[in-house]
Design a protein around this motif. Sequence first.
Motif, PDB file in Angstrom:
ATOM      1  N   SER A 166      39.389  24.374  15.159  1.00  0.00           N
ATOM      2  CA  SER A 166      39.860  24.289  13.768  1.00  0.00           C
ATOM      3  C   SER A 166      39.310  25.469  12.979  1.00  0.00           C
ATOM      4  CB  SER A 166      39.415  22.960  13.138  1.00  0.00           C
ATOM      5  OG  SER A 166      39.922  21.863  13.864  1.00  0.00           O
ATOM      6  N   PRO A 167      39.764  26.663  13.290  1.00  0.00           N
ATOM      7  CA  PRO A 167      39.146  27.855  12.686  1.00  0.00           C
ATOM      8  C   PRO A 167      39.449  27.982  11.199  1.00  0.00           C
ATOM      9  CG  PRO A 167      41.104  28.446  13.948  1.00  0.00           C
ATOM     10  CD  PRO A 167      40.861  26.998  14.215  1.00  0.00           C
ATOM     11  N   ASP A 168      38.428  28.364  10.436  1.00  0.00           N
ATOM     12  CA  ASP A 168      38.623  28.664   9.021  1.00  0.00           C
ATOM     13  C   ASP A 168      38.284  30.116   8.711  1.00  0.00           C
ATOM     14  OD1 ASP A 168      35.859  28.717   9.111  1.00  0.00           O
ATOM     15  OD2 ASP A 168      35.556  26.942   7.874  1.00  0.00           O
ATOM     16  N   GLY A 169      37.948  30.884   9.756  1.00  0.00           N
ATOM     17  CA  GLY A 169      37.703  32.307   9.567  1.00  0.00           C
ATOM     18  C   GLY A 169      36.296  32.678   9.195  1.00  0.00           C
ATOM     19  N   TYR A 170      35.374  31.723   9.184  1.00  0.00           N
ATOM     20  CA  TYR A 170      33.998  31.987   8.772  1.00  0.00           C
ATOM     21  C   TYR A 170      33.026  31.927   9.953  1.00  0.00           C
ATOM     22  CZ  TYR A 170      35.187  31.573   3.796  1.00  0.00           C
ATOM     23  OH  TYR A 170      35.700  31.779   2.539  1.00  0.00           O
ATOM     24  N   VAL A 171      31.911  32.617   9.777  1.00  0.00           N
ATOM     25  CA  VAL A 171      30.761  32.470  10.667  1.00  0.00           C
ATOM     26  C   VAL A 171      29.742  31.608   9.937  1.00  0.00           C
ATOM     27  CG1 VAL A 171      28.888  33.650  11.884  1.00  0.00           C
ATOM     28  CG2 VAL A 171      31.149  34.718  11.731  1.00  0.00           C
ATOM     29  N   TYR A 172      29.318  30.516  10.580  1.00  0.00           N
ATOM     30  CA  TYR A 172      28.331  29.612  10.000  1.00  0.00           C
ATOM     31  C   TYR A 172      26.957  29.935  10.594  1.00  0.00           C
ATOM     32  CZ  TYR A 172      32.098  26.877   7.955  1.00  0.00           C
ATOM     33  OH  TYR A 172      33.187  26.474   7.208  1.00  0.00           O
ATOM     34  N   ILE A 173      25.977  30.093   9.720  1.00  0.00           N
ATOM     35  CA  ILE A 173      24.631  30.443  10.147  1.00  0.00           C
ATOM     36  C   ILE A 173      23.695  29.336   9.669  1.00  0.00           C
ATOM     37  CG2 ILE A 173      22.818  32.191  10.104  1.00  0.00           C
ATOM     38  CD1 ILE A 173      26.196  33.172   8.749  1.00  0.00           C
ATOM     39  N   TYR A 174      22.898  28.818  10.594  1.00  0.00           N
ATOM     40  CA  TYR A 174      22.035  27.684  10.295  1.00  0.00           C
ATOM     41  C   TYR A 174      20.590  28.143  10.104  1.00  0.00           C
ATOM     42  CZ  TYR A 174      26.134  25.025  11.323  1.00  0.00           C
ATOM     43  OH  TYR A 174      27.421  24.529  11.281  1.00  0.00           O
ATOM     44  N   GLY A 175      19.958  27.566   9.095  1.00  0.00           N
ATOM     45  CA  GLY A 175      18.567  27.862   8.805  1.00  0.00           C
ATOM     46  C   GLY A 175      17.722  26.608   8.898  1.00  0.00           C
ATOM     47  N   VAL A 176      16.449  26.776   9.200  1.00  0.00           N
ATOM     48  CA  VAL A 176      15.506  25.655   9.306  1.00  0.00           C
ATOM     49  C   VAL A 176      14.312  25.969   8.415  1.00  0.00           C
ATOM     50  CG1 VAL A 176      14.037  24.303  10.844  1.00  0.00           C
ATOM     51  CG2 VAL A 176      16.255  25.149  11.655  1.00  0.00           C
ATOM     52  N   ARG A 177      13.883  24.927   7.646  1.00  0.00           N
ATOM     53  CA  ARG A 177      12.818  25.165   6.671  1.00  0.00           C
ATOM     54  C   ARG A 177      11.786  24.046   6.685  1.00  0.00           C
ATOM     55  NH1 ARG A 177      13.709  26.898   0.367  1.00  0.00           N
ATOM     56  NH2 ARG A 177      11.570  27.570  -0.013  1.00  0.00           N
TER      57      ARG A 177
END
Length: 390
Positions: free
Chosen positions: A229-240
């Motif tokens: 289900s592409p939306d054209g974005y790159v998702y980047i995950y962060g941990v805090r």
Amino acid sequence: MRRLIAIAIVLSFSGELFAQKKDLNYLKYSVEEAPEWSALFKRSSGWFGGDGIYTIPLNAPENRFAGAASQTLFLFSDSMIGTIMDDSLQNGSRMIHNSVAVLKGNKPLSENIEFHWKRNEKGEAETIFEPGTLQTQKDDYYWLGDGFVNRKLNNALYIFGYRIHNVSDEAFGFREVGNTLIKIPAGSKPPFSDYQQMDTPFFLKDGDNDIGSFGAGIFVNTKGSGAPSPDGYVYIYGVRGKAKNLLVARVKPEDFERFKRWRFWDGKGWSANMDEAAVVTDAVSNELSLSPLPDGRYALVFQVGGIGTTVGLRLGSSPVGPFGPIIKIWDSSKDAEEKTYIMYNAKVHPSLSAPGELLISYNVNSVDFIRDLKKNPYLYRPRFIRLKLL
């Protein structure tokens, strides 16, 4: 026309309700060891240990099973180079802070994988990626985060680099001090003598020293990546922080180096202010993965709490959640042969996962590293399991 618009609105609203009603509590699966993959990294010469394992398909889509002609880059952080003979660690073994390997094809065949690191003028093993940005301080070094080949920016390979600084000789006597982006031009071969690096603003710190960083996982949600289900974005995950809170950013791949164009999920929408990033779930690990499932849900895979014997999975209805409760998919207690052994940073390797399966690795290490490595020189390497969707 009004009736058609009304129907479209109803259908759209129904679709949102359906997404919200996705079952985030239950997954039908089986799980087993993947000993052939674990054995691939049980080596007695050259590279014989490491952690921080990420995989990046170099010539194939990120979210599809790699073909026989594919090449997959493995990223490692701290790595051991040396020789094991008769189950005994030989003198001259050396730790470097990062290394890589390239696997040809999609099978764990020892003849198809080649490990790489740099060498100094004496022929001794050296780290591949060394910090050299404006914010770099003396004695900083890199551990590596996730990465991907950016088809919108001349097929450059991007990898997150965490600047680390030692603060004591204790087992956890290190501290992350900055977030960096490493850029490798297309066609470059390991050990990547032509890489570039740039400081990013994606290192999180407040007055309570509740630090965090983006790059723990990347989900490329584009048509070219094979995302369902592409939306054209790159998702980047962060941990805090100690609670291992998960944050999410996204950006168009063509804007990956334009840090002001990054947006952060604030719980309702996408904000330009990183400080407004919402906690979407917690108890994850500093390295993790998000993978689309065939039924439209997403699998967030991690080591529960960062370090421990449990490999966990949360189901999500979208790349930003909401996420369900932890589903404990694997107990790695059998790897804790000594009380000093630790397991951490589980994640999926999508391009090496056959259809209907998730190939998952986790790291095994020790808080008494030198002593335990001498006793068990094959200790420090990834272990693999295979989750089959039923």
